[in-house]
Every structure is written in structure tokens, then in C-alpha cells.
Design a protein around this motif. Structure first.
Motif, PDB file in Angstrom:
ATOM      1  N   VAL A  73      49.173  86.230  93.157  1.00 18.51           N
ATOM      2  CA  VAL A  73      50.196  86.586  92.175  1.00 18.51           C
ATOM      3  C   VAL A  73      51.461  86.918  92.956  1.00 18.51           C
ATOM      4  CG1 VAL A  73      50.879  88.126  90.311  1.00 18.51           C
ATOM      5  CG2 VAL A  73      48.470  87.464  90.572  1.00 18.51           C
ATOM      6  N   TYR A  74      52.556  86.304  92.564  1.00 20.08           N
ATOM      7  CA  TYR A  74      53.835  86.472  93.258  1.00 20.08           C
ATOM      8  C   TYR A  74      54.748  87.380  92.443  1.00 20.08           C
ATOM      9  CZ  TYR A  74      52.629  82.941  96.686  1.00 20.08           C
ATOM     10  OH  TYR A  74      52.030  82.253  97.715  1.00 20.08           O
ATOM     11  N   TYR A  75      55.397  88.305  93.157  1.00 22.49           N
ATOM     12  CA  TYR A  75      56.293  89.283  92.561  1.00 22.49           C
ATOM     13  C   TYR A  75      57.624  89.288  93.306  1.00 22.49           C
ATOM     14  CZ  TYR A  75      51.815  91.361  91.049  1.00 22.49           C
ATOM     15  OH  TYR A  75      50.565  91.586  90.519  1.00 22.49           O
ATOM     16  N   GLN A  81      55.400  91.696  85.938  1.00 25.08           N
ATOM     17  CA  GLN A  81      54.039  91.197  85.668  1.00 25.08           C
ATOM     18  C   GLN A  81      53.592  90.170  86.703  1.00 25.08           C
ATOM     19  OE1 GLN A  81      56.693  89.904  84.241  1.00 25.08           O
ATOM     20  NE2 GLN A  81      56.363  87.690  84.400  1.00 25.08           N
ATOM     21  N   GLY A  82      54.540  89.669  87.481  1.00 27.49           N
ATOM     22  CA  GLY A  82      54.215  88.651  88.472  1.00 27.49           C
ATOM     23  C   GLY A  82      53.970  87.294  87.829  1.00 27.49           C
ATOM     24  N   THR A  83      53.821  86.302  88.684  1.00 26.62           N
ATOM     25  CA  THR A  83      53.503  84.955  88.226  1.00 26.62           C
ATOM     26  C   THR A  83      52.396  84.402  89.115  1.00 26.62           C
ATOM     27  OG1 THR A  83      54.426  82.805  87.604  1.00 26.62           O
ATOM     28  CG2 THR A  83      55.350  83.830  89.579  1.00 26.62           C
ATOM     29  N   GLN A  84      51.359  83.853  88.494  1.00 28.32           N
ATOM     30  CA  GLN A  84      50.181  83.395  89.231  1.00 28.32           C
ATOM     31  C   GLN A  84      50.429  82.017  89.831  1.00 28.32           C
ATOM     32  OE1 GLN A  84      46.902  84.857  89.691  1.00 28.32           O
ATOM     33  NE2 GLN A  84      46.751  83.131  91.125  1.00 28.32           N
ATOM     34  N   VAL A  85      50.158  81.899  91.114  1.00 25.07           N
ATOM     35  CA  VAL A  85      50.179  80.619  91.803  1.00 25.07           C
ATOM     36  C   VAL A  85      48.763  80.326  92.289  1.00 25.07           C
ATOM     37  CG1 VAL A  85      51.025  79.371  93.828  1.00 25.07           C
ATOM     38  CG2 VAL A  85      52.590  80.816  92.500  1.00 25.07           C
ATOM     39  N   TYR A 130      61.222  85.320 106.759  1.00 20.38           N
ATOM     40  CA  TYR A 130      59.990  84.897 106.129  1.00 20.38           C
ATOM     41  C   TYR A 130      58.771  85.387 106.901  1.00 20.38           C
ATOM     42  CZ  TYR A 130      63.175  81.688 103.815  1.00 20.38           C
ATOM     43  OH  TYR A 130      64.221  81.159 103.094  1.00 20.38           O
ATOM     44  N   GLU A 131      57.714  85.605 106.166  1.00 19.41           N
ATOM     45  CA  GLU A 131      56.421  85.860 106.778  1.00 19.41           C
ATOM     46  C   GLU A 131      56.014  84.600 107.544  1.00 19.41           C
ATOM     47  OE1 GLU A 131      52.227  85.932 107.329  1.00 19.41           O
ATOM     48  OE2 GLU A 131      53.105  84.715 105.724  1.00 19.41           O
ATOM     49  N   ARG A 148      53.548  88.794  97.527  1.00 16.06           N
ATOM     50  CA  ARG A 148      52.386  88.192  96.883  1.00 16.06           C
ATOM     51  C   ARG A 148      51.166  89.065  97.121  1.00 16.06           C
ATOM     52  NH1 ARG A 148      51.582  82.748 100.631  1.00 16.06           N
ATOM     53  NH2 ARG A 148      50.900  83.812 102.544  1.00 16.06           N
ATOM     54  N   GLN A 149      50.238  88.967  96.192  1.00 19.28           N
ATOM     55  CA  GLN A 149      48.986  89.705  96.310  1.00 19.28           C
ATOM     56  C   GLN A 149      47.847  88.783  95.926  1.00 19.28           C
ATOM     57  OE1 GLN A 149      48.739  93.415  94.107  1.00 19.28           O
ATOM     58  NE2 GLN A 149      47.153  94.173  95.486  1.00 19.28           N
ATOM     59  N   ALA A 150      47.008  88.504  96.895  1.00 20.66           N
ATOM     60  CA  ALA A 150      45.819  87.689  96.670  1.00 20.66           C
ATOM     61  C   ALA A 150      44.661  88.597  96.256  1.00 20.66           C
ATOM     62  CB  ALA A 150      45.469  86.923  97.937  1.00 20.66           C
ATOM     63  N   PRO A 151      43.661  88.046  95.591  1.00 19.29           N
ATOM     64  CA  PRO A 151      42.518  88.868  95.162  1.00 19.29           C
ATOM     65  C   PRO A 151      41.874  89.595  96.332  1.00 19.29           C
ATOM     66  CG  PRO A 151      42.445  86.716  94.122  1.00 19.29           C
ATOM     67  CD  PRO A 151      43.540  86.655  95.133  1.00 19.29           C
ATOM     68  N   GLY A 152      41.684  90.891  96.182  1.00 23.08           N
ATOM     69  CA  GLY A 152      41.036  91.678  97.212  1.00 23.08           C
ATOM     70  C   GLY A 152      41.904  92.030  98.399  1.00 23.08           C
ATOM     71  N   LYS A 153      43.178  91.670  98.335  1.00 25.87           N
ATOM     72  CA  LYS A 153      44.075  91.939  99.461  1.00 25.87           C
ATOM     73  C   LYS A 153      45.249  92.797  99.008  1.00 25.87           C
ATOM     74  CE  LYS A 153      43.001  87.768 102.100  1.00 25.87           C
ATOM     75  NZ  LYS A 153      43.573  86.604 102.827  1.00 25.87           N
ATOM     76  N   GLU A 154      45.917  93.398  99.982  1.00 23.41           N
ATOM     77  CA  GLU A 154      47.100  94.181  99.668  1.00 23.41           C
ATOM     78  C   GLU A 154      48.292  93.255  99.419  1.00 23.41           C
ATOM     79  OE1 GLU A 154      46.036  98.228 102.222  1.00 23.41           O
ATOM     80  OE2 GLU A 154      47.828  97.060 102.687  1.00 23.41           O
TER      81      GLU A 154
END
Length: 115
Positions: free
Chosen positions: A92-94, A107-111, A59-60, A37-43
């Protein structure tokens, strides 16, 4: 490989979602798979991992006990069941192969988790 993620959406805190990732162009059952997953402004970060035949997962820390990764090798699909969602799960989850992503990204899917 072609990766198509789906199942994201807007949910309230405490809600559930089930993400799916359909994989084509490779022999799916030969590859370990992960959700990222990638949150806004994060890796982008690794969230969950599953070995080729599903016998091993990890799991994380922040999602342990809430998320479950699974796979259906006959359908070339990997899933992420997400329960007890929190606002900090918004991203966004990939999906991708291995633990670091061995193919190009889909393209990922937004959560989005919000009240």
C-alpha cells in the motif's frame, strides 16, 4: 492536511503505474513531500522524496532508476511514476509531508505486482 492517494492497481511484472496524491488543507508548496509504502507484515518505509520546488529528489535504493517522484504545486498534487515494477513492489502506497510523515495518513492506494 487531507491526503487522497489514487492510481494503484494490479499489474504484471515489468508493468507501469502512476500514482497521484492530492493534498488539501495546507499550503502544499511550502512542504517537502514523500511517498511511502507498507507491505504486509512489514513496517512503512520511505520510497521517494521531493523538495518543495522539485529541484531535489532522492529514492530508496531498490527503486532508483525505476520510480520518479514529481509534483505540481499549482494542483497541490504529488506523483509517483513507477516503471519496471517487480513483485517486491507490492504494497500500500501513501504520500505525506517531509521524510517521516508530518500529517495523519490517508487511505493509501494498493499496488499489486503479480503474474
Amino acid at each position: 492536511a487531507r491526503l487522497v492517494e489514487s492510481g494503484g492497481g494490479l499489474v504484471h511484472p515489468g508493468g507501469t503505474l502512476r500514482l497521484s496524491c492530492a493534498v488539501s488543507g495546507v499550503t502544499f508548496g511550502s512542504f517537502d513531500m514523500s511517498w511511502f509504502r507498507q507491505a504486509p507484515g512489514k513496517e512503512r518505509e520511505l520510497v521517494a522524496f521531493i523538495a518543495t520546488f522539485g529541484g531535489y529528489t532522492n529514492y530508496e535504493d531498490s527503486v532508483k532508476g525505476r520510480f520518479t517522484i514529481s509534483r505540481d504545486n499549482a494542483k497541490s498534487t504529488v506523483y509517483l511514476q513507477m516503471n519496471s515494477l517487480k513483485p517486491e513492489d507490492t504494497a500500500v502506497y501513501y504520500c505525506n509531508g517531509g521524510r517521516s510523515g508530518i500529517w495523519g495518513w490517508g487511505q493509501g492506494t494498493q499496488v499489486t505486482v503479480s503474474s
